[in-house]
Design an enzyme around this catalytic site. Structure first.
Site, PDB file in Angstrom:
ATOM      1  N   SER A  70       9.933  36.764  19.262  1.00  6.05           N
ATOM      2  CA  SER A  70      10.914  36.246  20.209  1.00  6.05           C
ATOM      3  C   SER A  70      12.299  36.358  19.592  1.00  6.05           C
ATOM      4  CB  SER A  70      10.612  34.787  20.567  1.00  6.05           C
ATOM      5  OG  SER A  70      10.785  33.964  19.425  1.00  6.05           O
ATOM      6  N   LYS A  71      13.311  35.975  20.359  1.00  8.85           N
ATOM      7  CA  LYS A  71      14.689  36.148  19.898  1.00  8.85           C
ATOM      8  C   LYS A  71      15.022  35.349  18.648  1.00  8.85           C
ATOM      9  CE  LYS A  71      16.978  37.858  24.006  1.00  8.85           C
ATOM     10  NZ  LYS A  71      18.179  37.786  24.853  1.00  8.85           N
TER      11      LYS A  71
END
Length: 487
Positions: free
Chosen positions: A257-258
Site C-alpha cells: 500500500s502507499k
C-alpha cells in the site's frame, strides 16, 4: 481448450492510477499470450460508474504503451469481439441473466436497501449475507411486483449443499462448500451488470481461454464456474497470482500500500525509475525463471516466460532491489540514451543555462540510481552553493588551509595560460602542475575542485567540472575560492 488459440485479457477498471499489482497482472497476461502464440486483449470494465475517475482510461493506455505491452484487440484498435468497453455492452447482459432465471439458476430480488441494511444491522455476523428472502417467491408474487414497477436486482441462485471444485494452474485443486457461497447480484437495479457477472459473459463471448488475476479472487471462482456450468459453457484455464506485499517498519509484511512507498506505475516513474526496470522487476514478483537469471528485456520475457514458474507464495516488493535494477538499466544505456532520459531533470536543475548535456550525462550515468537524483547532483553547475573554506582541508589529498592557497593560485595561473579549454588540455595541465610542484595529483586537484564546485562530493572530478563549466565561469569561481582562502 488445447485446440483453441490462447487468448488472455487485461480488464482494468478506470478508477485511478495503475497499481503495480494491476501492472503485474497485465504483464503476466501479456506474457502468457505471447509465450503461447496467442492474443492479448484489452477490455475496460466500467460497470461501476460511481467509481469511474476522469482520465483513468488514458492512464491505462499510457501505462501499457510506456511499458511496451501492445494489445491485439481493444477499445482503441477494435477487433472482432467488440465493443471492448463494458458500458457499451450493457444491453447484452440482461438477456443472459433472464436466461438463467428461466433455467432456475437466478431470480429477481425486490428487497429494498433499507431491508438489506437492517439485515446487516441485526446480524451478529459482520460477514453475513443476504437471507435469500426473494428466492422462494412464487411466479405470481414476482409478476405482481413487476406490474407495480417495483425495482429489483437479479441474483444468482447458489446451490445450498455440496461443494464446487475447480482447478487452478498455480494453486491446484480447490474445493469450496456451496453453503459458503452467497446469492450474489448479477444485474443491479440500474440495469448494469456486477463485475463478477459481466466478467463471465465477456470472457466467454470474447473467447478468452486463460483468466489471469490475483489470488484474492480465488474465493470468487466457484461463483464464476457455477455460471459457466449453468450456461453449459467451457470453463477457462484459471491462473491466480500471489499477492504483492510490502515491508513494514517493524519488519513484518502486509499487502502493498502507499504507506510502503510509491505503489503505482506513474508514481514509480515520477520517483525516477525507468519503465524497463520496473517491468523487469515486477516480472520477478511471483515468477522464477528456470535459470535464476535476473535481467530480462520484454522480448526476453516473451521467450522465457512459463506458467509453471509462477509461485504460490506472496512476493515482497523490495524498493532497494528495484533501485539495483534501475541502476543496472541506466548503466546499460548509451550516453545519448541516458542524456535523453535525463533531459527533464537537466532542465529542472539548469533552466536556460547552456552546458554540454552529453558531458553531463557521461559523468552522471555510472553514479545514478534514480533519475530524480540528478537535479541535486548537478545543481552546483547552475549556481555554486555557499561553502566554508574548511572544505579545502582534505586529509587523503594532504591539503590544508596552509597549502591550499598556494596550490589553488598555481592552478589558476596554469589554467589561465591554456589556449585550448577542453577535457584533455585541462587534464594535462593539472597533471603537469602536480609534477611541477612535486605533489600527488589529488593534492593539486582538490583545491581546484572545491573552488569550482563548492562541494566535497560531485559527479566527476576537477577536470570534468572545469570542462563542463567552461573557461570563463571556471576561472571566475577559482578566483573567488582564492579570495575566500586568503580572506
Amino acid at each position: 481448450m488445447s485446440d483453441k488459440k490462447v487468448r488472455t485479457r487485461f480488464a482494468p477498471s478506470p478508477t485511478g492510477f495503475m497499481h503495480v499489482g494491476n501492472l503485474r497482472t497485465a504483464l503476466y497476461e501479456y506474457l502468457i499470450a505471447k509465450s503461447l502464440g496467442g492474443d492479448f486483449v484489452l477490455r475496460i470494465e466500467d460497470t461501476d460508474q460511481e467509481r469511474k475517475v476522469e482520465g483513468a482510461v488514458d492512464i491505462i493506455y499510457d501505462t501499457l504503451k510506456a511499458v511496451g505491452l501492445r494489445h491485439d484487440e481493444g477499445p482503441d484498435i477494435g477487433g472482432q469481439y467488440g465493443p471492448y468497453v463494458q458500458s457499451e455492452r450493457k444491453d447484452m447482459y440482461i438477456p443472459y441473466a433472464e436466461e438463467l432465471i428461466k433455467k432456475d439458476k437466478a431470480y429477481r430480488c425486490f428487497c429494498t436497501k433499507e431491508r438489506l441494511d437492517g439485515l446487516r444491522a441485526d446480524s451478529d455476523d459482520p460477514g453475513a449475507g443476504y437471507d435469500r428472502h426473494c428466492r422462494g417467491l412464487s411466479q405470481q408474487e414476482v409478476q405482481e411486483l413487476l406490474d407495480k414497477g417495483t425495482p429489483y436486482v437479479i441474483r444468482q441462485k447458489m446451490p445450498l449443499e455440496g461443494t464446487t471444485t475447480f482447478e487452478d494452474a498455480v494453486y491446484g485443486t480447490i474445493s469450496v462448500d456451496n453453503s459458503e457461497l452467497q446469492d450474489q447480484i448479477l444485474i443491479k437495479a440500474d440495469g448494469f451488470p456486477t463485475y463478477n457477472f459481466a466478467n463471465v459473459i465477456d470472457d466467454h463471448t470474447m473467447n478468452i481461454t486463460h483468466v489471469v488475476r490475483g489470488s484474492e479472487y480465488l474465493s470468487s471462482t466457484p461463483k464464476y464456474n457455477l455460471l459457466y456450468e449453468a450456461f453449459g459453457w467451457e470453463i477457462p484455464t484459471y491462473i491466480h497470482l500471489p499477492l504483492i506485499m510490502g515491508k513494514n517498519d517493524d519488519g513484518t509484511i502486509s499487502k502493498l500500500s502507499k504507506r510502503h512507498g510509491a505503489t503505482s506505475f506513474e508514481d514509480l516513474v515520477r520517483a525516477g525509475f525507468l519503465p524497463e526496470a520496473v517491468v523487469n522487476y515486477i516480472a520477478l514478483l511471483g515468477w522464477a525463471p528456470k535459470d535464476n537469471r535476473e535481467m530480462f528485456t520484454l522480448a526476453d520475457l516473451e521467450k522465457n516466460f512459463d506458467i509453471s514458474g509462477i509461485s504460490k507464495s506472496p512476493a515482497v516488493f523490495d524498493y532497494d532491489k528495484l533501485e539495483w535494477f534501475n541502476a543496472e538499466y541506466i548503466k546499460a544505456m548509451t550516453t545519448e540514451q541516458f542524456a535523453q532520459a535525463a533531459k527533464p531533470y537537466f532542465d529542472k536543475a539548469l533552466g536556460d543555462i547552456l552546458l554540454d548535456r552529453i558531458k553531463l550525462a557521461s559523468i552522471l550515468q555510472q553514479r545514478t540510481v534514480r533519475l530524480t537524483e540528478i537535479p541535486e547532483k548537478i545543481a552546483f553547475f547552475a549556481q555554486q552553493p555557499e561553502y566554508d573554506k574548511e572544505l579545502f582541508v582534505n586529509k587523503k589529498s594532504k591539503t590544508n588551509l596552509e597549502n591550499a592557497p598556494g596550490l589553488l593560485k598555481a592552478g589558476i595561473e596554469a589554467l589561465e595560460a591554456l589556449t585550448v579549454w577542453d577535457h584533455d588540455s585541462i587534464h594535462d595541465c593539472l597533471i603537469g602542475l602536480a609534477q611541477k610542484l612535486e605533489v600527488k595529483n589529488g593534492t593539486a586537484m582538490w583545491p581546484v575542485r572545491i573552488a569550482a564546485s563548492g562541494m566535497t562530493v560531485t559527479p566527476g572530478g576537477a577536470v570534468e567540472i572545469l570542462d563542463i563549466l567552461g573557461r570563463e565561469e571556471s576561472l571566475s569561481r577559482l578566483h573567488k575560492g582564492l579570495e575566500k582562502l586568503e580572506g
